[in-house]
Design a protein around this motif. Sequence first.
Motif, PDB file in Angstrom:
ATOM      1  N   TYR A  33     -38.221 -35.448  25.396  1.00 44.44           N
ATOM      2  CA  TYR A  33     -38.955 -34.461  25.752  1.00 44.44           C
ATOM      3  C   TYR A  33     -38.574 -32.944  25.277  1.00 44.44           C
ATOM      4  O   TYR A  33     -37.142 -32.893  25.016  1.00 44.44           O
ATOM      5  N   TYR A  35     -38.516 -28.898  26.220  1.00 48.82           N
ATOM      6  CA  TYR A  35     -39.080 -27.893  27.034  1.00 48.82           C
ATOM      7  C   TYR A  35     -38.574 -26.527  26.698  1.00 48.82           C
ATOM      8  O   TYR A  35     -37.635 -26.675  25.914  1.00 48.82           O
ATOM      9  N   PRO A  43     -37.614 -24.163  33.297  1.00 46.93           N
ATOM     10  CA  PRO A  43     -37.973 -24.988  31.867  1.00 46.93           C
ATOM     11  C   PRO A  43     -39.665 -25.196  32.033  1.00 46.93           C
ATOM     12  O   PRO A  43     -40.168 -25.432  32.899  1.00 46.93           O
ATOM     13  N   PHE A  45     -42.574 -27.379  30.104  1.00 47.24           N
ATOM     14  CA  PHE A  45     -42.948 -28.503  28.992  1.00 47.24           C
ATOM     15  C   PHE A  45     -43.495 -28.137  27.673  1.00 47.24           C
ATOM     16  O   PHE A  45     -44.339 -27.392  27.888  1.00 47.24           O
ATOM     17  N   LEU A  91     -34.946 -26.866  25.245  1.00 44.63           N
ATOM     18  CA  LEU A  91     -34.099 -27.839  25.942  1.00 44.63           C
ATOM     19  C   LEU A  91     -34.617 -29.183  25.631  1.00 44.63           C
ATOM     20  O   LEU A  91     -35.879 -29.442  25.361  1.00 44.63           O
TER      21      LEU A  91
END
Lengths: 113, 110
Positions: A33, A35, A43, A45, A91
């Motif tokens: 993922y 973010y 965070p 998405f 992230l």
Amino acid sequence: DTGVSQNPRHKITKRGQNVTFRCDPISEHNRLYWYRQTLGQGPEFLTYFQNEAQLEKSRLLSDRFSAERPKGSFSTLEIQRTEQGDSAMYLCASSFAPPDTQYFGPGTRLTVL
Amino acid sequence: QKEVEQDPGPLSVPEGAIVSLNCTYSNSAFQYFMWYRQYSRKGPELLMYTYSSGNKEDGRFTAQVDKSSKYISLFIRDSQPSDSATYLCAMVTSGSRLTFGEGTQLTVNP
């Protein structure tokens, strides 16, 4: 080290330049993922992959953003023609689904001048 | 309206205090609930993961979920200066994306 790693940790660039970030997930995690986090916010998405397939993208991911996960291992996030509003912490998280518990890397802090 | 609202803080408590951190949510499809701890300029670290209403305890930490009220809490007992960080609640439906609260900054004073 068996955690999620991200490189570079910091990136300073000038507006209009392209940047690329790399994420190496925990070994054998099939989901990865991305973010974005701005100061004082949680965070948000951006996108995620299951193995090499990109399964979902957020509306936040404009045409200037592209992400890849070749061979289902590491992933790259590229931002083209950076803008000052792109300044944030990016992230990466990985998980093995199920149960899909997400573990985060240390992040890449981007500053666009 | 945001899907997840978190008490904004900042919160400052003396060492040894019991800390209560709270989030509410509007999307009844959220099924899984998590608490992350984030130190300054670091990535979020998973603390607790729950999927049902009720309490889950792990050491000094207790996560509480009330799905009927759409309310989750994290309690920290005997708080320590090392607990000083930002605490983020996060939720997920049957899909995969996490939806986070804005975070509560906690300072535990020695």
